[in-house]
Design an enzyme around this catalytic site. Structure first.
Site, PDB file in Angstrom:
ATOM      1  N   ASP A 225     -38.892   7.625 -12.801  1.00 16.65           N
ATOM      2  CA  ASP A 225     -40.187   8.275 -13.015  1.00 16.65           C
ATOM      3  C   ASP A 225     -40.012   9.764 -12.741  1.00 16.65           C
ATOM      4  O   ASP A 225     -39.038  10.175 -12.111  1.00 16.65           O
ATOM      5  CB  ASP A 225     -41.348   7.638 -12.212  1.00 16.65           C
ATOM      6  CG  ASP A 225     -41.112   7.477 -10.720  1.00 16.65           C
ATOM      7  OD1 ASP A 225     -40.231   8.173 -10.159  1.00 16.65           O
ATOM      8  OD2 ASP A 225     -41.826   6.658 -10.102  1.00 16.65           O
TER       9      ASP A 225
ATOM     10  N   GLU B 110     -30.374   1.510  -1.103  1.00 15.03           N
ATOM     11  CA  GLU B 110     -30.511   2.725  -0.287  1.00 15.03           C
ATOM     12  C   GLU B 110     -29.693   2.723   0.995  1.00 15.03           C
ATOM     13  O   GLU B 110     -30.225   2.953   2.086  1.00 15.03           O
ATOM     14  CB  GLU B 110     -31.999   2.973   0.014  1.00 15.03           C
ATOM     15  CG  GLU B 110     -32.832   3.067  -1.255  1.00 15.03           C
ATOM     16  CD  GLU B 110     -34.314   3.382  -0.994  1.00 15.03           C
ATOM     17  OE1 GLU B 110     -34.752   3.308   0.163  1.00 15.03           O
ATOM     18  OE2 GLU B 110     -35.007   3.689  -1.971  1.00 15.03           O
TER      19      GLU B 110
ATOM     20  N   GLU C 165     -35.054   2.996 -11.686  1.00 14.99           N
ATOM     21  CA  GLU C 165     -36.442   3.179 -11.228  1.00 14.99           C
ATOM     22  C   GLU C 165     -37.012   4.511 -11.714  1.00 14.99           C
ATOM     23  O   GLU C 165     -37.745   5.196 -10.990  1.00 14.99           O
ATOM     24  CB  GLU C 165     -36.516   3.118  -9.696  1.00 14.99           C
ATOM     25  CG  GLU C 165     -35.917   1.850  -9.105  1.00 14.99           C
ATOM     26  CD  GLU C 165     -36.054   1.725  -7.589  1.00 14.99           C
ATOM     27  OE1 GLU C 165     -36.839   2.477  -6.971  1.00 14.99           O
ATOM     28  OE2 GLU C 165     -35.369   0.859  -7.018  1.00 14.99           O
TER      29      GLU C 165
ATOM     30  N   ASN D 126     -27.782   0.100  -5.169  1.00 12.40           N
ATOM     31  CA  ASN D 126     -28.794   0.945  -5.792  1.00 12.40           C
ATOM     32  C   ASN D 126     -29.206   2.036  -4.807  1.00 12.40           C
ATOM     33  O   ASN D 126     -29.346   1.763  -3.609  1.00 12.40           O
ATOM     34  CB  ASN D 126     -29.997   0.025  -6.100  1.00 12.40           C
ATOM     35  CG  ASN D 126     -31.060   0.607  -6.987  1.00 12.40           C
ATOM     36  OD1 ASN D 126     -30.738   1.139  -8.050  1.00 12.40           O
ATOM     37  ND2 ASN D 126     -32.313   0.483  -6.585  1.00 12.40           N
TER      38      ASN D 126
ATOM     39  N   HIS E 267     -35.883   8.684  -9.235  1.00 14.20           N
ATOM     40  CA  HIS E 267     -37.256   9.120  -8.936  1.00 14.20           C
ATOM     41  C   HIS E 267     -37.237  10.648  -8.916  1.00 14.20           C
ATOM     42  O   HIS E 267     -36.973  11.265  -7.882  1.00 14.20           O
ATOM     43  CB  HIS E 267     -37.717   8.557  -7.593  1.00 14.20           C
ATOM     44  CG  HIS E 267     -37.923   7.082  -7.605  1.00 14.20           C
ATOM     45  ND1 HIS E 267     -38.917   6.492  -8.357  1.00 14.20           N
ATOM     46  CD2 HIS E 267     -37.271   6.077  -6.972  1.00 14.20           C
ATOM     47  CE1 HIS E 267     -38.866   5.168  -8.172  1.00 14.20           C
ATOM     48  NE2 HIS E 267     -37.876   4.889  -7.347  1.00 14.20           N
TER      49      HIS E 267
HETATM   50  C1  XIL Z   1     -41.987   0.803  -3.891  1.00 14.75           C
HETATM   51  C2  XIL Z   1     -43.076   0.028  -4.603  1.00 14.75           C
HETATM   52  O1  XIL Z   1     -43.217   0.505  -5.921  1.00 14.75           O
HETATM   53  C3  XIL Z   1     -44.380   0.191  -3.845  1.00 14.75           C
HETATM   54  O2  XIL Z   1     -45.394  -0.625  -4.417  1.00 14.75           O
HETATM   55  C4  XIL Z   1     -44.193  -0.193  -2.386  1.00 14.75           C
HETATM   56  O3  XIL Z   1     -45.382   0.078  -1.666  1.00 14.75           O
HETATM   57  C5  XIL Z   1     -43.039   0.577  -1.776  1.00 14.75           C
HETATM   58  O4  XIL Z   1     -41.869   0.383  -2.547  1.00 14.75           O
HETATM   59  N1  XIL Z   1     -37.270   2.779  -4.085  1.00 14.75           N
HETATM   60  C6  XIL Z   1     -37.164   1.414  -4.251  1.00 14.75           C
HETATM   61  C7  XIL Z   1     -38.371   0.604  -4.532  1.00 14.75           C
HETATM   62  O5  XIL Z   1     -36.040   0.884  -4.278  1.00 14.75           O
HETATM   63  O6  XIL Z   1     -38.299  -0.676  -3.965  1.00 14.75           O
HETATM   64  C8  XIL Z   1     -39.637   1.294  -4.068  1.00 14.75           C
HETATM   65  O7  XIL Z   1     -40.742   0.549  -4.536  1.00 14.75           O
HETATM   66  C9  XIL Z   1     -39.677   2.716  -4.564  1.00 14.75           C
HETATM   67  C10 XIL Z   1     -38.508   3.504  -4.022  1.00 14.75           C
END
Ligand code: XIL
Length: 316
Positions: free
Chosen positions: A238, A130, A236, A171, A207
Site C-alpha cells: 500500500d 518481521e 502487503e 516476510n 507498506h
Molecule cells: C495488520 C492488519 O491489517 C490490521 O487489521 C491489524 O490491526 C494489525 O495488523 N504487517 C503485517 C500485517 O505483517 O500482519 C499487519 O496487518 C500490517 C503490517
C-alpha cells in the site's frame, strides 16, 4: 478490459488483495474481491496466533476457514499469514515465563496444528514475520529473546513437516530496497539455504508512504534474493499519504505503485503482488498512522482511482 490478475497472469504472476473477516459480509466489497481482479488473497488477521490458538492447545479455525472458503469459491490462491510474529500473540503465550525447551515445543505444536489444518489449501505461508530491526539486528521479542535466531529454522522445519507443499516464506517491511535491514535478511536467507533449512521465498511487505520516498534499488534488491534460489513476492503493498490527498500526492502514489509493479515484473522469480486490501474502506492505514490514508487503488466508496489503477495495469 483485462483485470489486474489477468494482466499479471500473462506474465506468469498473480495479482492479489488481502482481506479480513468483517468485510466478507459487505456484498459490494466481496463482489469486487471475488470478481476477477484478484487471483490470490491473504487473511489480514484470522490466521495470526491470537486468532488460531487463543488458549493453549485450543485451536480456532473458523475465521481462517472463511477466508479459505471464499478464495476457493472464487478461484483465488491463499497466501497464509502468519505463523511466528511478535504481534497479535495471545496473553497465555506472552505472559508465560517459558524455558527454551517449553517455548520450542509450543512453537512446534502451533505450527504442526495450524499449518497442518491448512495443508493442501494454501499456496504459501509467511512462516516468520518481521524478524529484524531497522539496523539489521534481530528484533528483541519473545522468540529471539528465548530461543535466539534459531527459532527461524525451527519454525521453517516445522512448517515443512506440517505442509510439505506450501511455499515457505520469511516476510518483512523496509527490506524492499537496499539497506542494513535488507542486507540482514539477505544474509539470513543465504545462511538458511547453506544449512539446508527449508525456505522457498522472501516476502517484501511494501507498506510505502509518499512522504518517505521510494525504496532505493528495489528491482536489483529483489533480484539478489532471487539469485539465492528463492522466490520473491510483494506481500502487503500500500502507498499511504498525509491527508488530505491532493493531485501531486496521488501522482507520486501512482508512480510508486507502477514502480513496485515494474520491479516485480522485471524479476523472473517475483511470483506476484498482493495489496493490503484493495479499498480505503478497509485499509489498516488510518487506524495505525495518525492523519494518513488514501493508500489503496480503490476509494472508500469502492470506486477505482483511475490514475492509480491504470498505473498498475499499464505496468503489468
Ligand atoms: C495488520 C492488519 O491489517 C490490521 O487489521 C491489524 O490491526 C494489525 O495488523 N504487517 C503485517 C500485517 O505483517 O500482519 C499487519 O496487518 C500490517 C503490517
Amino acid at each position: 478490459a483485462s483485470t489486474l490478475n489477468q494482466l499479471a497472469r500473462t506474465q506468469g504472476k498473480y495479482f492479489g488483495s488481502a482481506t479480513d473477516n468483517p468485510e466478507l459480509s459487505d456484498s459490494a466489497y466481496t463482489a469486487i474481491l471475488g470478481g476477477g481482479e484478484f487471483g490470490s488473497t491473504t487473511p489480514g488477521n484470522s490466521m495470526k496466533w491470537d486468532a488460531t490458538e487463543p488458549q493453549q492447545n485450543q485451536f480456532s479455525y473458523a475465521r481462517g476457514d472463511a477466508v479459505v472458503d471464499f478464495a476457493e469459491a472464487h478461484d483465488m490462491m491463499v497466501r497464509a499469514h502468519t505463523l511466528v510474529w511478535h504481534n497479535q500473540l495471545p496473553s497465555w503465550l506472552t505472559s508465560g515465563n517459558w524455558s527454551a525447551t517449553q517455548l520450542t515445543s509450543i512453537l512446534q505444536n502451533h505450527i504442526a496444528n495450524v499449518a497442518g489444518h491448512y495443508a493442501g489449501k494454501v499456496y504459501s505461508w509467511d512462516v516468520v514475520n518481521e524478524p529484524f530491526n531497522e539496523d539489521g539486528t534481530y528484533r528483541s521479542d519473545l522468540w529471539y529473546n528465548t530461543l535466539g535466531s534459531g527459532y527461524i529454522a525451527t519454525a521453517l522445519r516445522a512448517a515443512r513437516a506440517a505442509d510439505p507443499n506450501a511455499k515457505l516464506y520469511i516476510n518483512d517491511y523496509n527490506t524492499e530496497g537496499s539497506g542494513a535491514k535488507s542486507d540482514a535478511m539477505y544474509n539470513l536467507v543465504k545462511s538458511l539455504k547453506a544449512q539446508g533449512v527449508p525456505i522457498d521465498g522472501v516476502g517484501f511487505q511494501a507498506h510505502l508512504a509518499v512522504q518517505y520516498g521510494f525504496p532505493p534499488g528495489m528491482q536489483a534488491n529483489l533480484q539478489r534474493f532471487a539469485d539465492l534460489g528463492v522466490d520473491v513476492a510483494i506481500t502487503e503493498l500500500d502507498v499511504r499519504m498525509e491527508l488530505p490527498a491532493d493531485s501531486a500526492k496521488v501522482a507520486t502514489q501512482a508512480t510508486y505503485y507502477a514502480n513496485v509493479t515494474k520491479a516485480c515484473i522485471a524479476v523472473a522469480r517475483c511470483v506476484g503482488i498482493t495489496i493490503w486490501d484493495y479499498t480505503d474502506k478497509y485499509s489498516w492505514v488510518p487506524g495505525t498512522f495518525n492523519g494518513q490514508g488514501s493508500a489503496l487503488p480503490w476509494d472508500e466508496n469502492l470506486n477505482k482511482k483511475p490514475s492509480v489503477y491504470d498505473a498498475i495495469a499499464t505496468a503489468l
